[in-house]
Design an enzyme around this catalytic site. Structure first.
Site, PDB file in Angstrom:
ATOM      1  N   GLU A 183       0.807  -1.148  -0.112  1.00 15.63           N
ATOM      2  CA  GLU A 183       0.294   0.292  -0.057  1.00 15.63           C
ATOM      3  C   GLU A 183       0.985   0.679  -0.142  1.00 15.63           C
ATOM      4  O   GLU A 183       0.772   2.147   1.270  1.00 15.63           O
ATOM      5  CB  GLU A 183      -0.685   0.233   1.229  1.00 15.63           C
ATOM      6  CG  GLU A 183      -1.489  -1.223   1.343  1.00 15.63           C
ATOM      7  CD  GLU A 183      -2.951  -1.237   2.379  1.00 15.63           C
ATOM      8  OE1 GLU A 183      -2.946  -0.525   3.284  1.00 15.63           O
ATOM      9  OE2 GLU A 183      -4.414  -1.362   1.931  1.00 15.63           O
ATOM     10  N   GLU A 382      -5.151  -8.226  -1.226  1.00 12.78           N
ATOM     11  CA  GLU A 382      -6.259  -7.845  -0.326  1.00 12.78           C
ATOM     12  C   GLU A 382      -7.965  -7.858  -0.355  1.00 12.78           C
ATOM     13  O   GLU A 382      -8.040  -6.708  -1.775  1.00 12.78           O
ATOM     14  CB  GLU A 382      -5.501  -7.041   1.142  1.00 12.78           C
ATOM     15  CG  GLU A 382      -4.732  -7.772   1.588  1.00 12.78           C
ATOM     16  CD  GLU A 382      -4.073  -6.210   2.738  1.00 12.78           C
ATOM     17  OE1 GLU A 382      -4.923  -5.423   3.207  1.00 12.78           O
ATOM     18  OE2 GLU A 382      -2.930  -5.813   2.723  1.00 12.78           O
TER      19      GLU A 382
HETATM   20  C1  BG6 Z   1      -4.444  -3.482   4.539  1.00 17.64           C
HETATM   21  C2  BG6 Z   1      -3.089  -3.971   5.529  1.00 17.64           C
HETATM   22  O1  BG6 Z   1      -4.726  -2.040   4.761  1.00 17.64           O
HETATM   23  O2  BG6 Z   1      -5.809  -3.455   5.223  1.00 17.64           O
HETATM   24  C3  BG6 Z   1      -3.197  -4.510   6.330  1.00 17.64           C
HETATM   25  O3  BG6 Z   1      -2.772  -3.687   4.212  1.00 17.64           O
HETATM   26  C4  BG6 Z   1      -4.132  -4.302   7.087  1.00 17.64           C
HETATM   27  O4  BG6 Z   1      -2.289  -5.369   6.460  1.00 17.64           O
HETATM   28  C5  BG6 Z   1      -6.064  -4.429   6.045  1.00 17.64           C
HETATM   29  O5  BG6 Z   1      -4.373  -5.451   8.102  1.00 17.64           O
HETATM   30  C6  BG6 Z   1      -6.860  -4.832   7.242  1.00 17.64           C
HETATM   31  O6  BG6 Z   1      -7.412  -3.685   7.728  1.00 17.64           O
HETATM   32  P1  BG6 Z   1      -7.869  -3.067   9.435  1.00 17.64           P
HETATM   33  O7  BG6 Z   1      -7.082  -2.026  10.527  1.00 17.64           O
HETATM   34  O8  BG6 Z   1      -8.518  -3.998   9.559  1.00 17.64           O
HETATM   35  O9  BG6 Z   1      -7.035  -4.141   9.813  1.00 17.64           O
END
Ligand code: BG6
Length: 485
Positions: A183, A382
């Site tokens: 990211e 993701e």
């Molecule tokens: C992304 C990141 O922004 O979102 C991860 O690359 C992160 O590291 C994921 O865990 C989900 O976000 P969160 O804050 O719910 O863990």
């Protein structure tokens, strides 16, 4: 009706990051990372946003969930066996920089750290799971942030190059898929994690943010160069957060604001990393943020490197979309608390329990926007629903809401494939429950696999399968054609 088929070699899998699941934060010579300095609790969000923080770890006052993670360090074989049971084709994870170079500026790596990832990779390969490695996922060495001032310091390029070269040399013959930075476009939102910048060392000063970005772009191109020299079949990508952005209405003022938001947030980093040069709107963006282009350290050699070594594919995370209405004042605007990337409430969308607006159609749009612009393979590395799970009396976890979220997003992916998008794979986030990056909570769960651990760090750490486990296995086994539960 055209057929919606994923590639036969589609990379179905799941994604994690070292700092959020490994634990063992000080074992086998590992140094401290910026993620290790992030406390749990309410203060965490403003700290990762770069506010009121000087990197002090205060264990008397705070808990540090990343220090324990979910103890994947000791249980990775069990966890990878569960991924294999779901028939994962790939597993995206990151290498903790501080296991390899504890402070970041050493000349020789820590062999114990390298050995750990040998074992993780071999365990994946034993189960026919392709490792997909993020070289740096929100966990640069704390020493580089504290002593060198984070990524705004050009010396970081050399340190990263040494780290990338070390891991690519060690694993590049058996690992095909890589990404350089997680990211990378999150620097406005998470300067501490993304660039090692907090208030005390220059967060909020955009001159620093853009200099840091430039240094990261150069470092990334160096990693691409090294990767291809080591093994020409390596595919190495960039990785961004993509938030499909809508104007809330047809007012041209809002349409223009949406265009600009897309340029600054969704496209700036990929324009450089994929096209190999700064985009036409760069000067306008600098002007808006008070950045003096002449004071940026950007050499001709850097620009040549960016042009010569663009990435092979685009990895991105997609969780939510964002809506823009600039014609309203702050007070008038109906904002969505928690929608990480800001914007106003989109009345057509529901939000997760944490306020992230759920928008599967936005994923189809994202895939088309990125593919039309770059014509490079795309990899959704993701996506997922952070939700509270309940364990029933009989021990089952019926996470139908998670299945519904994923089903709708996979359907949108299939639509995009029918649109002609070249999609390589899909690795939902947190395939096993892990520590939340933004909140530090365990209760914000994404996994197909439940981990018995609460927000205070109590629990047996036992793993158990949720309903979504068998569902996702079926999705993989049918290459995305059977999404029924
Ligand atoms: C992304 C990141 O922004 O979102 C991860 O690359 C992160 O590291 C994921 O865990 C989900 O976000 P969160 O804050 O719910 O863990």
């Amino acid at each position: 009706m055209s057929e919606r088929k994923f590639r036969p070699d589609f990379l179905w899998g799941g994604a994690t990051a070292a700092n959020q699941l490994e634990g063992a934060f000080d074992r086998d010579g590992k140094g401290l990372s910026v993620a290790d300095a992030m406390p749990g609790g309410k203060q965490r969000f403003s700290i990762i946003g770069g506010k009121d923080f000087d990197w002090t770890i205060d264990s008397e006052r705070f808990i540090y969930p990343n220090h324990k993670g979910i103890d994947h360090f000791d249980r990775f074989k069990e966890d990878i066996a569960l991924f294999a049971e779901m028939d994962f084709k790939c597993y995206r994870f990151s290498i903790a920089w501080t296991r390899i170079f504890p402070n970041g500026d050493e000349l020789t790596p820590n062999e114990a750290g390298l050995k750990f990832y040998d074992e993780v990779i071999d365990e994946c390969l034993k189960h026919n799971i392709e490792p997909v490695i993020t070289i740096s996922h929100y966990e640069m060495p704390l020493h580089l942030a504290k002593t060198y001032g984070g990524w705004k310091n050009r010396q970081l390029i050399d340190f990263y190059e040494r780290f990338a070269s070390t891991v690519l040399t060690r694993y590049g013959k058996k690992v095909t898929y890589w990404m350089t930075f997680n990211e990378i476009n999150s620097a406005f939102h998470f300067p501490a994690l993304s660039q090692g910048l907090v208030q005390s060392n220059g967060a909020g000063n955009y001159q620093n943010v853009f200099q840091a970005w430039h240094n990261q772009f150069v470092a990334s191109s160096k990693a691409v160069k090294i990767a291809h020299e080591i093994n020409p079949s390596i595919q190495i990508g960039c990785m961004i957060i993509y938030a499909t952005t809508y104007s809330l209405d047809a007012n041209p003022t809002n349409q223009v604001a949406t265009l600009v938001q897309n340029q600054e947030f969704n496209f700036f980093c990929t324009d450089v990393q994929v096209r190999g040069k700064y985009p036409a709107y760069t000067q306008r963006t600098y002007d808006k943020y008070g950045v003096d282009a002449n004071a940026l350290e950007i050499t001709q050699e850097d620009l040549d490197l960016l042009a010569s070594y663009p990435v092979d594919y685009i990895g991105f995370s997609y969780y939510m979309s964002s809506a823009i209405n600039e014609t309203l004042t702050q007070e008038e605007a109906d904002t969505v608390v928690g929608n990480l990337l800001g914007g106003v409430r989109n009345p057509f969308l529901e939000a997760s329990e944490w306020g992230w607006q759920i928008d599967p159609d936005g994923l189809r749009i994202a895939l088309n926007e990125l593919y039309d612009r770059y014509q490079k393979p795309l990899f959704i590395v993701e996506n997922g629903l952070g939700a509270l799970d309940t364990i029933e009396a009989d021990g089952t976890i019926n996470d139908e809401y998670r299945i519904d979220y994923l089903r709708r997003h996979i359907h949108a992916m299939a639509e995009a494939v029918s649109d002609g998008v070249d999609l390589m794979g899909y690795t939902p986030w947190g395939c096993i429950d892990l520590v939340s990056a933004s909140t530090g909570e365990m209760s914000k769960r994404y996994g197909f696999i439940y981990v018995d651990l609460d927000d205070k760090g109590n629990g047996t750490l036992n793993r158990s399968k949720k309903k979504s486990f068998d569902w996702y296995k079926q999705v993989i086994e049918t290459n995305g054609t059977n999404l029924d539960s």
